[in-house]
Design a protein around this motif. Structure first.
Motif, PDB file in Angstrom:
ATOM      1  N   ILE A 120       0.869  -1.176   0.000  1.00  0.00           N
ATOM      2  CA  ILE A 120       0.000   0.000   0.000  1.00  0.00           C
ATOM      3  C   ILE A 120       0.903   1.223   0.000  1.00  0.00           C
ATOM      4  O   ILE A 120       1.364   1.668   1.050  1.00  0.00           O
ATOM      5  CB  ILE A 120      -0.910   0.048   1.239  1.00  0.00           C
ATOM      6  CG1 ILE A 120      -1.273  -1.353   1.717  1.00  0.00           C
ATOM      7  CG2 ILE A 120      -2.142   0.896   0.991  1.00  0.00           C
ATOM      8  CD1 ILE A 120      -1.789  -1.402   3.120  1.00  0.00           C
TER       9      ILE A 120
ATOM     10  N   PHE B 103     -10.716  -4.004   3.474  1.00  0.00           N
ATOM     11  CA  PHE B 103     -10.571  -2.792   2.670  1.00  0.00           C
ATOM     12  C   PHE B 103      -9.644  -3.029   1.478  1.00  0.00           C
ATOM     13  O   PHE B 103      -9.929  -2.614   0.343  1.00  0.00           O
ATOM     14  CB  PHE B 103     -10.019  -1.641   3.517  1.00  0.00           C
ATOM     15  CG  PHE B 103     -11.065  -0.866   4.262  1.00  0.00           C
ATOM     16  CD1 PHE B 103     -12.194  -0.381   3.619  1.00  0.00           C
ATOM     17  CD2 PHE B 103     -10.926  -0.614   5.613  1.00  0.00           C
ATOM     18  CE1 PHE B 103     -13.162   0.346   4.305  1.00  0.00           C
ATOM     19  CE2 PHE B 103     -11.884   0.099   6.317  1.00  0.00           C
ATOM     20  CZ  PHE B 103     -13.009   0.589   5.654  1.00  0.00           C
ATOM     21  N   LEU B 104      -8.520  -3.691   1.708  1.00  0.00           N
ATOM     22  CA  LEU B 104      -7.551  -3.901   0.638  1.00  0.00           C
ATOM     23  C   LEU B 104      -8.064  -4.863  -0.422  1.00  0.00           C
ATOM     24  O   LEU B 104      -7.720  -4.734  -1.604  1.00  0.00           O
ATOM     25  CB  LEU B 104      -6.233  -4.408   1.226  1.00  0.00           C
ATOM     26  CG  LEU B 104      -5.445  -3.355   1.997  1.00  0.00           C
ATOM     27  CD1 LEU B 104      -4.303  -3.987   2.767  1.00  0.00           C
ATOM     28  CD2 LEU B 104      -4.914  -2.282   1.047  1.00  0.00           C
TER      29      LEU B 104
ATOM     30  N   LYS C 112     -10.220  -2.374  -2.437  1.00  0.00           N
ATOM     31  CA  LYS C 112      -9.734  -0.996  -2.478  1.00  0.00           C
ATOM     32  C   LYS C 112     -10.337  -0.224  -3.646  1.00  0.00           C
ATOM     33  O   LYS C 112     -10.664  -0.794  -4.697  1.00  0.00           O
ATOM     34  CB  LYS C 112      -8.211  -0.961  -2.540  1.00  0.00           C
ATOM     35  CG  LYS C 112      -7.583  -1.532  -3.792  1.00  0.00           C
ATOM     36  CD  LYS C 112      -6.064  -1.447  -3.676  1.00  0.00           C
ATOM     37  CE  LYS C 112      -5.392  -2.049  -4.911  1.00  0.00           C
ATOM     38  NZ  LYS C 112      -3.925  -2.022  -4.799  1.00  0.00           N
ATOM     39  N   ASN C 113     -10.508   1.082  -3.416  1.00  0.00           N
ATOM     40  CA  ASN C 113     -11.131   1.998  -4.380  1.00  0.00           C
ATOM     41  C   ASN C 113     -12.566   1.603  -4.717  1.00  0.00           C
ATOM     42  O   ASN C 113     -13.091   1.957  -5.770  1.00  0.00           O
ATOM     43  CB  ASN C 113     -10.292   2.097  -5.657  1.00  0.00           C
ATOM     44  CG  ASN C 113      -8.897   2.647  -5.390  1.00  0.00           C
ATOM     45  OD1 ASN C 113      -8.728   3.601  -4.637  1.00  0.00           O
ATOM     46  ND2 ASN C 113      -7.892   2.026  -5.985  1.00  0.00           N
TER      47      ASN C 113
ATOM     48  N   ILE D 113      -3.146   7.634   0.471  1.00  0.00           N
ATOM     49  CA  ILE D 113      -3.888   6.536   1.089  1.00  0.00           C
ATOM     50  C   ILE D 113      -4.858   7.155   2.093  1.00  0.00           C
ATOM     51  O   ILE D 113      -4.447   7.855   3.014  1.00  0.00           O
ATOM     52  CB  ILE D 113      -2.964   5.550   1.828  1.00  0.00           C
ATOM     53  CG1 ILE D 113      -1.911   4.979   0.884  1.00  0.00           C
ATOM     54  CG2 ILE D 113      -3.772   4.421   2.457  1.00  0.00           C
ATOM     55  CD1 ILE D 113      -0.854   4.146   1.582  1.00  0.00           C
TER      56      ILE D 113
ATOM     57  N   ILE E 291      -9.053   6.623   4.001  1.00  0.00           N
ATOM     58  CA  ILE E 291     -10.334   5.939   4.132  1.00  0.00           C
ATOM     59  C   ILE E 291     -11.407   7.017   4.144  1.00  0.00           C
ATOM     60  O   ILE E 291     -11.496   7.812   5.080  1.00  0.00           O
ATOM     61  CB  ILE E 291     -10.395   5.099   5.424  1.00  0.00           C
ATOM     62  CG1 ILE E 291      -9.293   4.038   5.427  1.00  0.00           C
ATOM     63  CG2 ILE E 291     -11.764   4.421   5.546  1.00  0.00           C
ATOM     64  CD1 ILE E 291      -9.194   3.256   6.735  1.00  0.00           C
TER      65      ILE E 291
ATOM     66  N   LYS F 257     -14.767   3.948   1.831  1.00  0.00           N
ATOM     67  CA  LYS F 257     -13.983   3.529   0.690  1.00  0.00           C
ATOM     68  C   LYS F 257     -12.504   3.768   0.993  1.00  0.00           C
ATOM     69  O   LYS F 257     -12.109   4.865   1.370  1.00  0.00           O
ATOM     70  CB  LYS F 257     -14.370   4.288  -0.584  1.00  0.00           C
ATOM     71  CG  LYS F 257     -13.524   3.912  -1.786  1.00  0.00           C
ATOM     72  CD  LYS F 257     -14.115   4.436  -3.100  1.00  0.00           C
ATOM     73  CE  LYS F 257     -14.050   5.915  -3.207  1.00  0.00           C
ATOM     74  NZ  LYS F 257     -14.440   6.400  -4.571  1.00  0.00           N
ATOM     75  N   LEU F 258     -11.688   2.713   0.837  1.00  0.00           N
ATOM     76  CA  LEU F 258     -10.235   2.864   0.940  1.00  0.00           C
ATOM     77  C   LEU F 258      -9.723   3.327  -0.411  1.00  0.00           C
ATOM     78  O   LEU F 258      -9.838   2.597  -1.411  1.00  0.00           O
ATOM     79  CB  LEU F 258      -9.562   1.547   1.322  1.00  0.00           C
ATOM     80  CG  LEU F 258      -8.028   1.559   1.286  1.00  0.00           C
ATOM     81  CD1 LEU F 258      -7.466   2.513   2.344  1.00  0.00           C
ATOM     82  CD2 LEU F 258      -7.459   0.167   1.487  1.00  0.00           C
TER      83      LEU F 258
ATOM     84  N   VAL G 154      -6.607   4.294  -2.683  1.00  0.00           N
ATOM     85  CA  VAL G 154      -5.161   4.171  -2.862  1.00  0.00           C
ATOM     86  C   VAL G 154      -4.833   4.706  -4.238  1.00  0.00           C
ATOM     87  O   VAL G 154      -5.229   4.139  -5.252  1.00  0.00           O
ATOM     88  CB  VAL G 154      -4.697   2.699  -2.736  1.00  0.00           C
ATOM     89  CG1 VAL G 154      -3.180   2.618  -2.885  1.00  0.00           C
ATOM     90  CG2 VAL G 154      -5.129   2.116  -1.396  1.00  0.00           C
TER      91      VAL G 154
END
Length: 227
Positions: A134, A166-167, A170-171, A212, A214, A223-224, A226
């Protein structure tokens, strides 16, 4: 197959006996009534999950949880307490607990919580040792830690599970209900407040990294991002 071991501390003899008796159908329960004695036993033995009362003689549940987290970031911790103030619940979670049930509690709910936490621990320990990149950070979900420039931040079991969720998405917007059901098995109001505490912890880890974040999605979820 050997039973999973539960570390259970409760100074009310009647409640402690009834709860332990119910749990012993499925688990190996080590029950204690004194906080100091219980913690000494924890340091000498291996357990799979902790259940702690808050108000205990010699060493209260919050103190026990604090010391446990210094030694073990992974083991699930569940508080069962008559202390109903929101501040007490939030304090327990900030100390690294995974959940906080208020007495009188439902035995069915307690058993469900235990199963959720233990099953998640098994899945984590048996999953592939995938490392997540990340930005400048590296997240190791199997060892519950985030590393940047040789500086490591240890996570609790719940924090690691949330970050992994979250990962893996992601997005992408994750609804609050989905997150709560994945991590707690329920989407009630208090669990929503608990989720906010854990998200705040993760934000602190990445606060110096502008790419990065949240994001809150009002009335929907998080929403995470990155970049």
């Amino acid at each position: 197959m050997s039973k999973r071991k539960i570390f259970y501390v409760e100074d009310d003899e009647t409640l402690g006996f009834l709860t332990a008796d119910s749990l012993e159908n499925q688990y190996d329960v080590a029950r204690f009534t004194n906080g100091k004695t219980a913690f000494e036993a924890f340091c000498k033995n291996t357990y799979d999950l902790c259940i702690l009362d808050v108000m205990l003689p010699d060493m209260d549940g919050f103190e026990i949880a604090t010391e446990i987290r210094k030694r073990n970031q992974e083991i699930p911790i569940l508080f069962l307490s008559a202390k109903t103030m929101k501040e007490d619940r939030i304090k327990g979670l900030k100390l690294g607990a995974d959940d906080y049930l208020v007495k009188p509690y439902s035995m069915e709910e307690l058993l469900l919580k235990i199963e959720i936490f233990l099953n998640r621990s098994v899945k984590t320990s048996t999953s592939n040792a995938t490392l997540y990149k990340i930005g400048a950070f590296e997240f190791d979900p199997n060892n519950y830690c985030v590393t940047k420039d040789s500086q490591t931040t240890n996570l609790t079991d719940r924090e690691a599970a949330l970050l992994k969720l979250f990962l893996d998405n992601k997005n992408t917007v994750l609804k609050r209900e989905k997150i709560l059901l994945e991590l707690w098995g329920t989407d009630d109001y208090f669990m929503g407040r608990s989720l906010d505490v854990f998200i705040s912890r993760l934000r602190k880890i990445f606060k110096e990294e502008p790419n990065i974040r949240i994001e809150n999605i009002p009335r929907v979820g998080f929403k995470l991002v990155v970049e």
